[in-house]
Design an enzyme around this catalytic site. Structure first.
Site, short mmCIF file in Angstrom:
data_model
loop_
_atom_site.label_atom_id
_atom_site.label_comp_id
_atom_site.label_asym_id
_atom_site.label_seq_id
_atom_site.Cartn_x
_atom_site.Cartn_y
_atom_site.Cartn_z
N GLY A 204 0.89 -1.30 -0.08
CA GLY A 204 -0.18 0.05 0.12
C GLY A 204 0.73 1.35 -0.02
O GLY A 204 2.07 1.26 0.43
N THR A 208 -0.83 4.69 4.41
CA THR A 208 -2.26 4.19 4.56
C THR A 208 -2.50 3.20 5.91
O THR A 208 -3.66 2.81 6.01
CB THR A 208 -2.42 3.29 3.20
OG1 THR A 208 -1.25 2.51 2.93
CG2 THR A 208 -2.55 4.19 1.99
N LYS A 210 -0.23 0.82 7.17
CA LYS A 210 0.17 -0.70 7.30
C LYS A 210 0.68 -1.05 8.41
O LYS A 210 0.46 -2.06 9.25
CB LYS A 210 0.90 -0.89 6.01
CG LYS A 210 0.58 -0.63 4.64
CD LYS A 210 1.79 -0.92 3.53
CE LYS A 210 3.08 0.05 3.66
NZ LYS A 210 2.39 1.75 3.29
N THR A 211 1.59 -0.04 9.04
CA THR A 211 2.26 -0.34 10.19
C THR A 211 1.23 -0.48 11.26
O THR A 211 1.39 -1.22 12.23
CB THR A 211 3.52 0.69 10.67
OG1 THR A 211 4.14 0.80 9.44
CG2 THR A 211 4.26 0.41 11.77
N HIS A 426 -3.62 33.89 -13.58
CA HIS A 426 -3.56 32.40 -13.78
C HIS A 426 -4.47 31.42 -12.86
O HIS A 426 -4.97 30.77 -13.46
CB HIS A 426 -1.98 32.05 -13.26
CG HIS A 426 -1.78 30.57 -13.53
ND1 HIS A 426 -0.80 30.17 -14.68
CD2 HIS A 426 -1.84 29.46 -12.63
CE1 HIS A 426 -0.68 29.05 -14.25
NE2 HIS A 426 -1.37 28.49 -13.53
N GLU A 427 -4.59 31.82 -11.64
CA GLU A 427 -5.32 30.75 -10.65
C GLU A 427 -7.19 31.07 -11.11
O GLU A 427 -7.43 30.06 -11.07
CB GLU A 427 -5.21 31.24 -9.22
CG GLU A 427 -3.76 30.87 -8.92
CD GLU A 427 -3.36 29.13 -9.03
OE1 GLU A 427 -4.06 28.54 -9.14
OE2 GLU A 427 -2.00 29.26 -8.93
N HIS A 430 -7.87 28.82 -13.97
CA HIS A 430 -8.09 27.36 -13.72
C HIS A 430 -9.44 27.44 -13.11
O HIS A 430 -10.43 26.49 -13.18
CB HIS A 430 -7.41 27.08 -12.27
CG HIS A 430 -5.80 26.60 -13.08
ND1 HIS A 430 -5.69 25.79 -13.92
CD2 HIS A 430 -4.65 27.23 -12.41
CE1 HIS A 430 -3.97 25.71 -14.12
NE2 HIS A 430 -3.60 26.53 -13.28
P1 ADP Z 1 2.36 3.14 6.66
O1 ADP Z 1 3.00 2.40 7.46
O2 ADP Z 1 1.32 2.55 5.76
O3 ADP Z 1 3.21 4.09 5.81
P2 ADP Z 1 1.45 4.13 9.07
O4 ADP Z 1 0.46 2.93 9.66
O5 ADP Z 1 2.55 4.34 9.60
O6 ADP Z 1 1.31 4.22 7.67
O7 ADP Z 1 0.38 5.30 9.39
C1 ADP Z 1 0.76 6.27 9.84
C2 ADP Z 1 -0.16 7.14 10.78
O8 ADP Z 1 -1.40 7.43 10.08
C3 ADP Z 1 -0.75 6.07 11.63
O9 ADP Z 1 0.04 6.14 12.83
C4 ADP Z 1 -2.27 6.70 11.95
O10 ADP Z 1 -2.28 7.65 12.95
C5 ADP Z 1 -2.44 7.26 10.64
N1 ADP Z 1 -3.41 6.23 10.14
C6 ADP Z 1 -3.13 5.62 8.94
N2 ADP Z 1 -3.92 4.88 8.27
C7 ADP Z 1 -5.18 4.97 9.46
C8 ADP Z 1 -6.39 4.42 9.64
N3 ADP Z 1 -6.86 3.45 8.49
N4 ADP Z 1 -6.98 4.60 10.60
C9 ADP Z 1 -6.51 5.41 11.52
N5 ADP Z 1 -5.29 5.96 11.48
C10 ADP Z 1 -4.61 5.80 10.41
ZN ZN Z 2 -1.38 26.52 -12.87
MG MG Z 3 4.95 2.24 7.79
#
Ligand code: ADP
Ligand code: ZN
Ligand code: MG
Length: 613
Positions: A204, A208, A210-211, A426-427, A430
């Site tokens: 991902g 997003t 993952k950790t 410019h803006e 858009h």
């Molecule tokens: P990755 O490992 O995918 O790069 P992390 O898990 O480290 O991302 O996410 C970083 C922070 O973003 C988390 O500590 C949390 O605060 C927030 N976060 C990301 N996704 C979520 C989610 N689905 N729900 C709640 N908080 C999220």
């Molecule tokens: Zn522009």
């Molecule tokens: Mg991470």
């Protein structure tokens, strides 16, 4: 304890010193320093007990004792060290003193022991100091500096993160549910003979969650969580990575059932035998060791390995083979519903003003990852504190969004008026396209406050989240991007560099339409191959699988799309020139216009609706 013992010694030391000094004092009183004449006389007349000659390079130092009236006297003398003196002295001594009583010392020989000692002592001090430092480091729990081969995995027991903290990833959570069951009770599965995936690869975009999700799995299952980053394996010393992998699995084994989380696995798991330059050997050894260890996990040992990456395409295929990371869980960017859920999670501990609507906020932030959203709320809270608001206001949230998109506003940087006018035109270009072209993205906000690299910017969002883009949507996007440049040309009669980023993006979309999506008269043939970055281990050369003739046609089609879009932008802006001028004026006054402001300008020609009477 040590200190008091030291203090106890002091009186003894003082007494010993006094005795020694007294002894030397009494001795000194009986010591006679003689000139050469007196010395000869002593030798000739007294009964000599012993004589010591120290042969220095220029003088001979003589010391000795003789007895007179039952008292022993010490005598000292010096003679020049020449050959004649030497012979005379020896003759004199031999005639009066027994050979056995004469000692001849060579100072270089005698000092030999002292000299080696003098050399050894600093060395010993140094070594001692080194040992002391190492011990100290060990005691301080910082021993890792000397434990290269030890795994860097951090053990986190007692994980507090639960599935409630991970919002908007329902499918992903479901995928993980089985794993949690397994970790809670591995035996249940082994009795059934079920094979549980040992490795799960989470794929991902950054941020997003993952950790977070991996932690939540460990938290839900209530098992130890070892977390390590792929780059922790890589070190200057060859072979360290492999032994770290070995060590990590050995440690984890002791606390099974448990979970190992390898973050950013692409740092070690990149395809072997690819990439530029050297330095691959170490990484490949590490990867091989990782593969071996993964194979070594017996089915029901209770170790689950979760790895995360945002580059699954560069991973070595051997890692993805069945029995290793054979299950992939894709953690996707949140959609509007997901964003709302994430905002709610992070809004738990914050205080908002009554008029704040998180749903609106979710609608305004497409393309934001969980981490971005968390950041928006955090920035908003910081702004609220700085602005001395008791609750987080809408203006704080606005600033939060802007900061996450483009870095903090550059309040200090001032435009000159001409520049400001140019950016406003410019803006506005858009914005006008966004307002009047169907299918174009909706304009949420226009600002001419410079942020990061951009002079000003337009926050435009699709009317709804869609997975697919239609041809007319893509064309409208291009028209919108060109709107800025067109406005400059029509209003100012001059064009600027401010549009280069827009032009780049427009060209990219047009080229994609022609060569990747088959949206031109060349037909639905794919003419481009998406090659990864060379430095991430892909081939250096892009393989062009079409003729120069086709290349020429692609270029022509791209130009056709761009030219048509340009004309369309000219037409729209020409038709709504008065609105454009009004927006420019309003922008120069207020610097930032919201969606409502723009709607008012379209309807009434001014930002504020005329008072009803
Ligand atoms: P990755 O490992 O995918 O790069 P992390 O898990 O480290 O991302 O996410 C970083 C922070 O973003 C988390 O500590 C949390 O605060 C927030 N976060 C990301 N996704 C979520 C989610 N689905 N729900 C709640 N908080 C999220
Ligand atoms: Zn522009
Ligand atoms: Mg991470």
């Amino acid at each position: 304890m040590k200190k008091s013992r030291l203090v106890g010694i002091i009186p003894y030391v003082i007494t010993a010193l006094m005795i020694v000094s007294l002894f030397t004092y009494t001795k000194a009183s009986r010591t006679k320093t003689l000139d050469y004449g007196a010395f000869e006389k002593v030798i000739q007349t007294k009964s000599i007990n012993k004589v010591t000659l120290t042969m220095n390079s220029t003088v001979i130092d003589i010391s000795g004792t003789y007895t007179e009236n039952n008292t022993e006297y010490i005598f000292l003398a010096s003679v020049p060290n020449t050959e004649t003196q030497n012979n005379r002295l020896m003759e004199l001594l031999r005639s009066r003193v027994k050979d056995a009583a004469i000692t001849i010392k060579n100072p270089y020989q005698t000092n030999y022991l002292m000299e080696t000692l003098a050399q050894l002592v600093p060395l010993m001090l140094l070594v001692g100091f080194g040992i002391y430092m190492i011990n100290r480091m060990n005691a301080g729990g910082n021993a890792k500096a000397f434990e290269f081969s030890k795994s860097r995995a951090r053990l986190e027991g007692n994980i507090k993160v639960s599935f409630d903290d991970v919002a908007g990833c329902e499918e992903e959570k479901e995928e993980m549910a089985e794993l949690i069951d397994y970790l809670r009770d591995p035996d249940k599965f082994s009795k059934m003979g079920a094979r549980i995936p040992k490795g799960i690869l989470m794929v991902g975009a950054p941020g997003t969650g993952k950790t977070l999700l991996a932690k939540a799995v460990a938290g839900e299952a209530d098992v130890p969580f070892y977390s390590i980053s792929g780059s922790d394996f890589v070190e200057m010393f060859v072979g360290v990575g492999a032994s770290r992998v070995r060590d990590m699995f050995k440690t984890a084994q002791k606390t099974a059932p448990c979970m190992i989380f390898i973050d950013e696995i692409d740092a070690v798991g990149r395809q072997r035998g690819a990439g530029l330059g050297g330095g691959n050997d170490e990484r490949e050894q590490t990867l091989n060791q990782l593969l071996v260890e993964l194979d070594g996990i017996e089915e029901n040992q209770g170790i689950v390995v979760i790895a995360a990456t945002n580059r699954p395409d560069v991973l070595d295929p051997a890692l993805l083979r069945p029995g290793r990371f054979d299950r992939q869980v894709t953690v996707s960017m949140p959609d509007k519903k997901g964003r709302l859920a994430i905002l709610k999670v992070h809004a738990r501990n914050k205080k908002f003003a009554d008029d704040i609507n998180l749903e609106h906020l979710a609608a305004r932030t497409p393309g934001f990852s969980g981490a971005d959203l968390e950041n928006v709320l955090n920035e908003a809270a910081i702004m609220a504190v700085r602005n001395k608001h008791s609750l987080i206001q809408m203006s704080d949230l606005d600033e939060g969004i802007d900061r996450v998109i483009g870095g903090p506003a550059k309040k200090s940087r001032k435009y000159n008026d001409k520049e400001k006018h140019m950016v406003a035109v410019h803006e506005s270009g858009h914005a006008v396209v966004g307002l009047f072209l169907e299918d174009a993205d909706e304009v949420q906000k226009v600002t001419i406050i410079p942020r990061g690299m951009a002079g000003g910017y337009n926050l435009m969002t699709p009317k709804e989240d869609t997975m697919l883009h239609t041809k007319s949507q893509l064309e409208s996007q291009i028209v919108g991007l060109l709107g800025g440049r067109v406005a400059e040309e029509m209003v100012l009669g001059e064009i600027s560099t401010g549009a280069s980023n827009d032009i780049e993006k427009a060209t990219e979309i047009a080229r994609g339409m022609v060569s990747a999506y088959g949206m031109s008269s060349i037909g639905p043939v794919q003419y481009s191959k998406n090659d990864g970055n060379v430095f991430l281990g892909r081939d250096y050369t892009t393989n062009k699988n079409y003729s120069d003739q086709i290349a020429f046609e692609i270029d022509q089609e791209v130009r056709k799309i761009i030219n048509e879009s340009y004309r369309k932008a000219q037409q729209i802006i020409g038709d709504h020139r008065d609105t454009l001028d009004n927006i420019v004026k309003a922008l120069e006054e207020q610097e930032t216009l919201t969606k409502e402001d723009l709607e008012n300008i379209v309807k009434f020609g001014t930002v504020t609706a005329p008072a009803e009477n």
